[in-house]
Every structure is written in C-alpha cells, then in structure tokens.
Design an enzyme around this catalytic site. Structure first.
Site, PDB file in Angstrom:
ATOM      1  N   ASP A 138      58.710  73.566 157.755  1.00  0.00           N
ATOM      2  CA  ASP A 138      59.608  72.411 157.652  1.00  0.00           C
ATOM      3  C   ASP A 138      58.811  71.107 157.739  1.00  0.00           C
ATOM      4  O   ASP A 138      59.100  70.136 157.029  1.00  0.00           O
ATOM      5  CB  ASP A 138      60.657  72.480 158.751  1.00  0.00           C
ATOM      6  CG  ASP A 138      61.748  71.431 158.594  1.00  0.00           C
ATOM      7  OD1 ASP A 138      62.276  71.286 157.480  1.00  0.00           O
ATOM      8  OD2 ASP A 138      62.066  70.756 159.594  1.00  0.00           O
ATOM      9  N   ASN A 191      60.720  83.372 152.766  1.00  0.00           N
ATOM     10  CA  ASN A 191      60.451  84.793 152.583  1.00  0.00           C
ATOM     11  C   ASN A 191      59.192  85.150 153.363  1.00  0.00           C
ATOM     12  O   ASN A 191      58.083  84.760 152.984  1.00  0.00           O
ATOM     13  CB  ASN A 191      60.242  85.108 151.089  1.00  0.00           C
ATOM     14  CG  ASN A 191      61.472  84.839 150.258  1.00  0.00           C
ATOM     15  OD1 ASN A 191      62.573  85.254 150.604  1.00  0.00           O
ATOM     16  ND2 ASN A 191      61.296  84.129 149.153  1.00  0.00           N
ATOM     17  N   LYS A 234      56.285  87.533 154.511  1.00  0.00           N
ATOM     18  CA  LYS A 234      55.609  88.653 153.864  1.00  0.00           C
ATOM     19  C   LYS A 234      54.751  89.467 154.834  1.00  0.00           C
ATOM     20  O   LYS A 234      54.751  90.691 154.794  1.00  0.00           O
ATOM     21  CB  LYS A 234      54.731  88.132 152.722  1.00  0.00           C
ATOM     22  CG  LYS A 234      55.517  87.440 151.613  1.00  0.00           C
ATOM     23  CD  LYS A 234      54.598  86.936 150.521  1.00  0.00           C
ATOM     24  CE  LYS A 234      55.386  86.288 149.397  1.00  0.00           C
ATOM     25  NZ  LYS A 234      54.488  85.776 148.313  1.00  0.00           N
ATOM     26  N   ARG A 246      69.183  61.600 145.186  1.00  0.00           N
ATOM     27  CA  ARG A 246      68.660  61.636 146.548  1.00  0.00           C
ATOM     28  C   ARG A 246      68.225  63.038 146.964  1.00  0.00           C
ATOM     29  O   ARG A 246      67.774  63.236 148.101  1.00  0.00           O
ATOM     30  CB  ARG A 246      69.701  61.106 147.532  1.00  0.00           C
ATOM     31  CG  ARG A 246      70.012  59.604 147.342  1.00  0.00           C
ATOM     32  CD  ARG A 246      70.783  59.026 148.507  1.00  0.00           C
ATOM     33  NE  ARG A 246      72.103  59.614 148.683  1.00  0.00           N
ATOM     34  CZ  ARG A 246      72.517  60.275 149.758  1.00  0.00           C
ATOM     35  NH1 ARG A 246      71.700  60.454 150.783  1.00  0.00           N
ATOM     36  NH2 ARG A 246      73.730  60.765 149.817  1.00  0.00           N
ATOM     37  N   LYS A 247      68.324  64.005 146.070  1.00  0.00           N
ATOM     38  CA  LYS A 247      67.936  65.387 146.370  1.00  0.00           C
ATOM     39  C   LYS A 247      66.505  65.656 145.915  1.00  0.00           C
ATOM     40  O   LYS A 247      66.142  65.380 144.779  1.00  0.00           O
ATOM     41  CB  LYS A 247      68.878  66.379 145.682  1.00  0.00           C
ATOM     42  CG  LYS A 247      70.312  66.308 146.149  1.00  0.00           C
ATOM     43  CD  LYS A 247      71.160  67.333 145.418  1.00  0.00           C
ATOM     44  CE  LYS A 247      72.613  67.305 145.884  1.00  0.00           C
ATOM     45  NZ  LYS A 247      73.448  68.309 145.162  1.00  0.00           N
TER      46      LYS A 247
END
Length: 227
Positions: free
Chosen positions: A148, A170, A172, A193-194
C-alpha cells in the site's frame, strides 16, 4: 535469520529536516527514516547505493520519509480536507505514520525511489522481527501495508493527495523475515480522479516473486471534506 537482523540494532544518526513549531520559536528536527541505519543488511545497503547512483542524473529521486507529518503539512491537510468542527486535532498532532512507528530494524525498513517521467516507483524493503506472522516469515498484513505504501507513493506522485479505494493482492510465496525485497510499482491508467496501479513484490535478486497486486487510488477533492 532473526539473529542476523538483531545484530544490526544500534542507535542511528541520519539525515533530518528542520522545521519551526507552530506559534513558537522552538526548532523541531524531523529525522529522515529513508536513509541507511545500522539495522540495514548489506543487501539493502547495496540496492540503496545502486539507486542513489541512478539519482545522480535526475531521472530518479529518493523520497524522504518521516515518523510524524511536519506541522505545516498537517495544517494544510486539515485546512483542505478536515471540517473545522472535527474535534480530533489533539490526536492528529500526536499521531505517527504507522510504518515508521517501530524502532530501527524491528519493523518496516524501507526507502522509496521514484521516476516521475516513467510514472514508476521502486520500494526497497526489509521486514523486521516485529512483523512476523508464521514463524520466520513476514505477516501477510505487513506485506499488504508495504505494498500500500509503494502503490500510494506512486499514485501520489501523479495525483497529489490520494487515498486507497481498492487493494487486490495475490500472494505467491512466503517472505522470509528480515530478508530484503523489491516492490516495483507503476501507474497503468488515470481516469479523472481515479488512478489505477499495479506492482510486483520480488526478492532482492528478482529471482523469486512473492506477490503481485493492483490498486485503485482516489485523488482527494478539496471541495469534499473527509469529515
């Protein structure tokens, strides 16, 4: 593994930035945690030195990182996004950045480098013994936190102040505790804004893939308060 990590735990004298405490002449020194300290392994120092050389021509830049948000930055954020009636200011002044709240070598040791032209970010990471999940390995939540951070730094370089809307990981392979890894992040698409991003989480030699992830971050709108 843990022994090698613990042998480096000593007091750090590192780079810092000086600011002036609001409404006072008292000078406050903010320690920059995105520089080598005695807990860093040889692998982490080696990668750090490699990227610092890349910074010499201006194509890459090391991002400073502090435990507390400088007062002037906090005030700007409050002015733009926090309703004046919000009564948690005293807690905000005492707060610390989660990933910088551990003693040197015990938690998140990391440094972020960015290339704004290519819209890429590289995070060099070493997870300390307080981040353990299954014995000897990094907790999945700690891995998610540093992912993050890496994606968020990448999004912020292009979008300013952003917040995480979605994070899809994901896993692994388990990540050995106190090992050094590299997170390569990039912006894939921007829609208003994305900001849509992706990253891969690899061993320091890039031979082992620990995880890959995608994220959606939203650029905050000063016209819309968070509280």
């Amino acid at each position: 593994m843990l022994r090698s990590c613990a042998t480096h735990l000593r007091t750090l004298r590192s780079g810092s930035v000086e600011v002036w405490r609001s409404f006072s002449s008292e000078k406050v020194t903010h320690k920059d945690y995105a520089v080598p300290n005695p807990s860093w392994s040889k692998d982490l120092r080696f990668l750090f030195d490699q990227f610092m050389k890349k910074c010499e021509d201006g194509s890459w830049k090391r991002l400073s990182s502090y435990r507390k948000i400088p007062p002037e930055h906090l005030k700007d954020f409050q002015t733009q996004f926090i309703d004046p009636s919000y009564s948690k200011e005293e807690y905000m002044l005492k707060s610390q950045l989660f990933t910088r709240s551990f003693e040197d070598g015990m938690g998140f040791e990391y440094v972020v480098f960015c290339n704004d032209v290519e819209k890429k970010v590289v995070c060099l990471f070493q997870g300390g013994p307080f981040l353990q999940g299954v014995p000897g390995f990094l907790h999945g939540g700690a891995a998610a936190s540093i992912i993050d951070v890496a994606l968020g730094k990448c999004a912020a370089r292009a979008g300013g102040i952003v917040m995480t809307a979605n994070l899809n990981i994901n896993y692994k392979r388990p990540i050995p505790l106190c090992s050094v890894s590299v997170i390569n992040s990039q912006i894939d698409k921007i829609e208003g804004r994305k900001l849509f991003l992706s990253c891969n989480f690899q061993s320091s030699d890039e031979k082992i893939s620990y995880a890959d992830a995608t994220g959606l971050f939203i650029k905050l709108d000063p016209k819309k308060r968070l509280t």
